[in-house]
Design an enzyme around this catalytic site. Structure first.
Site, PDB file in Angstrom:
ATOM      1  N   THR A  60       1.211  -0.821   0.248  1.00 48.11           N
ATOM      2  CA  THR A  60      -0.296  -0.281   0.318  1.00 48.11           C
ATOM      3  C   THR A  60       1.281   1.089   0.083  1.00 48.11           C
ATOM      4  OG1 THR A  60       0.020   0.286   2.573  1.00 48.11           O
ATOM      5  CG2 THR A  60      -1.693  -1.060   1.225  1.00 48.11           C
ATOM      6  N   ASP A  61       0.513   2.542  -0.348  1.00 47.42           N
ATOM      7  CA  ASP A  61       0.745   3.815  -0.031  1.00 47.42           C
ATOM      8  C   ASP A  61       0.789   3.557   1.855  1.00 47.42           C
ATOM      9  OD1 ASP A  61       2.458   6.072  -0.550  1.00 47.42           O
ATOM     10  OD2 ASP A  61       1.177   6.705  -2.022  1.00 47.42           O
ATOM     11  N   SER A  62       1.206   5.066   2.511  1.00 47.84           N
ATOM     12  CA  SER A  62       0.831   4.934   3.373  1.00 47.84           C
ATOM     13  C   SER A  62      -0.619   5.337   4.032  1.00 47.84           C
ATOM     14  CB  SER A  62       1.838   6.535   3.746  1.00 47.84           C
ATOM     15  OG  SER A  62       2.040   6.843   4.894  1.00 47.84           O
ATOM     16  N   LEU A  63      -0.598   4.339   4.935  1.00 47.87           N
ATOM     17  CA  LEU A  63      -1.747   4.235   5.315  1.00 47.87           C
ATOM     18  C   LEU A  63      -2.868   5.407   5.952  1.00 47.87           C
ATOM     19  CD1 LEU A  63      -2.628   0.157   6.045  1.00 47.87           C
ATOM     20  CD2 LEU A  63      -3.158   1.850   3.960  1.00 47.87           C
TER      21      LEU A  63
END
Length: 593
Positions: free
Chosen positions: A331-334
């Site tokens: 994921t991209d930063s959550l």
């Protein structure tokens, strides 16, 4: 972009519907039988034996890649900060031991990597945290990642080798330059103990108002993005640094930054396939290790209103099944606003259920870890599904040699910023400079001319002025705010009257009305005006009447030095536009002296 109560309720309803509709597929999830397993039967048996020794808690920990404050594994300077406690631990040692994490991500602002870089410190930090991981009950090396795209997104800078960035590479049209850039950055990352690069950016930037991609993209042309991106993927992975193509399924056509809002991509399926998805397909064919998700809504692919990071149709249906990607989905930063459309404890769970393997940088590690752990214990996430991701993670670590060689030679730091690498960076940057307009042969400037240099401080007019003076030109400088005030504009116009020509360094002026007023005020003086666009290339669309325009695609010192050489006539610009400047200049346009 804010979500109201109705939107949140709709999203929650969609998620609940998914939970029911996909319950059968969750229960029958099968481990992948590709991604090199048939060719690595020895690895399969070895990894399966490793997994049998792991507890459920240790398996869940492998899914997380987190950031931790500190310059050392047990840095006392950060032990008492409330923020760090909130993130799940006081320091690297505590976080690794408490959550059995699979990876960490280095930043500058959390003191992992200084500015300038201290190679000895970063190398020692990497080896130190690997020692902690390898001293665990089940020794598993860590992914140590950072964002080293080059250009405006580069955590490792001086004394490392600094490159001008992707769009500058696109302007050179040189696939060899892209490969050399990644080869050098890969070697230097590896010497610091960083084994995973969250790069290259393979978005196709087709929107001049894109606030988050822009020069991070190689081009608006998907074929050029594909060629450049694949060259970098191969170069990184040749150095056993995992490469990560981002941001799937394509963040190039948006005017919203997913750090602060939730962008919506309105492309139809044909456009998505011919533009946005094309580079990712090329990366998959090239054997990319990992693909990063985007916090963007793509209704043509999923009409639920959920961002791609939380979308099973996009991550599992499209990326896994249709495109056949068997590597790591990260994921991209959550912690970004674009992912923040559900309660905090549901975001990591739904991202994993959607198809992600690695959950990057949740803002509350303890909350996220226990949310996923509890989802597995309750049966919401099957143990078979968990094992599939853990296998992929361990296989990637095995494939890149981390189990055999988790540590980095401390003497490797002597390979940071080698003179030949710095020369390569300068040469590539010289070839990226793009001369868009040059009426009356205003550029290069001539000795004896009085040149007034101004523009936002971020565009470094004072640095450029000093470099030009050192080359025998006569200049003076007046830096302004990023959005110049009326008083600053008046002062600039007054000073310009005593100059023979004016050079304005702009910084994404096509979306900054104050910078546009600055340039218009200078044009009103009647003096010849040249603009050096120090970030996005679209600035001249806002003031087409300027006499000259040259592009650097970035404001790092390597780009400013190259610009000074071009303005003084030492370098003849040869770059070609990697994008279209709407209504004015076409893709491929570029002048020379």
């Amino acid at each position: 972009m804010k979500w109201g109560k109705i939107a949140v309720i709709s999203v929650l309803a969609a998620v609940l519907a998914w939970s029911v509709s996909f319950s059968t597929s969750q229960a029958s999830w099968k481990e992948p039988d590709r991604h090199g397993w048939k060719n690595d039967r020895g690895a399969r048996g070895w990894i399966m034996a490793k997994m049998k020794k792991m507890t459920l808690e240790e398996k869940v920990g492998q899914l997380f890649m987190v950031q931790v404050y500190g310059r050392t594994p047990t840095d006392p300077d950060y032990e008492v900060t409330n923020l760090q406690e909130h993130r799940g631990g006081k320091n690297f040692a505590e976080v690794i031991q408490k959550y059995h994490i699979g990876g960490v991500i280095y930043f500058n602002w959390n003191a992992n990597i200084g500015t300038p870089v201290d190679p000895v410190q970063v190398n020692a930090l990497s080896n130190g945290i690997q020692h902690i991981a390898m001293d665990a009950r089940v020794p598993i090396p860590l992914f140590i990642a950072t964002d080293q795209e080059g250009g405006i997104v580069a955590r490792v800078q001086e004394p490392g080798t600094v490159f001008p960035g992707n769009m500058a590479l696109g302007a050179t049209r040189s696939v060899d330059a892209a490969a050399k850039t990644a080869n050098i950055m890969g070697k230097e990352l590896k010497s610091l103990g960083i084994n995973m690069d969250l790069a290259p950016d393979m978005d196709v930037n087709v929107n001049p108002e894109n606030p988050v991609i822009g020069v991070r993209s190689f081009s608006e042309d998907p074929d050029l993005v594909s060629k450049m991106g694949v060259a970098q993927v191969k170069a990184y992975q040749k150095e056993n640094v995992l490469a990560t193509a981002k941001h799937f399924p394509g963040h190039g056509d948006t005017n919203v930054d997913s750090h602060y809002g939730l962008p919506i991509i309105h492309h139809d399926l044909k456009t998505l396939n011919t533009i946005d998805l094309k580079p990712f397909k090329a990366a998959i064919r090239a054997g990319i290790d990992a693909i990063m998700t985007a916090h963007i809504v793509v209704p043509a692919l999923d009409d639920s209103g959920l961002p791609a990071t939380l979308s099973k149709p996009i991550l599992t249906g499209l990326l896994r099944h249709k495109l056949g990607f068997e590597g790591l989905i990260i994921t991209d930063s959550l912690g970004m606003s674009g992912a923040n459309v559900l309660p905090p404890d549901r975001i990591p769970v739904e991202a994993f259920k959607a198809g992600a393997d690695i959950l990057l940088n949740p803002p509350d590690v303890d909350l996220a870890y226990h949310a996923v752990l509890n989802a597995v214990k309750s049966g919401e996430i099957s143990k078979q599904r968990l094992d599939a991701s853990v296998y992929r993670i361990l296989y990637a670590k095995w494939k890149r040699g981390l189990f055999k060689h988790p540590y980095t030679d401390p003497n490797a730091v002597n390979r940071i910023g080698l003179p030949e690498n710095l020369a390569t960076a300068d040469g590539i940057t010289n070839k990226s400079l793009t001369l868009v307009k040059n009426d009356h042969h205003l550029l290069p400037f001539q000795r004896g001319e009085r040149i007034f240099v101004t523009g936002p401080s971020a565009a470094k007019p004072d640095v450029l002025s000093n470099l030009l003076n050192a080359k025998g030109l006569t200049t003076s400088a007046y830096p302004t705010a990023t959005s110049p005030t009326a008083a600053e504009i008046a002062q600039v116009a007054e000073r310009a009257r005593s100059a023979d020509a004016v050079l304005v360094t702009t910084y994404t002026a096509n979306t900054n009305s104050a910078q546009q007023r600055l340039v218009q005020a200078l044009l009103a003086t009647g003096k010849p005006v040249a603009v050096a666009s120090m970030r996005n290339p679209y600035d001249i669309a806002a003031f087409p009447a300027v006499d000259a325009n040259i592009l650097t695609y970035g404001n790092l010192d390597v780009s400013v030095r190259a610009l000074a050489r071009a303005l003084a006539g030492e370098v003849n610009p040869s770059g070609k536009l990697p994008v279209t400047i709407p209504g004015q200049y076409s893709f491929g346009h570029g002048l020379s002296y």
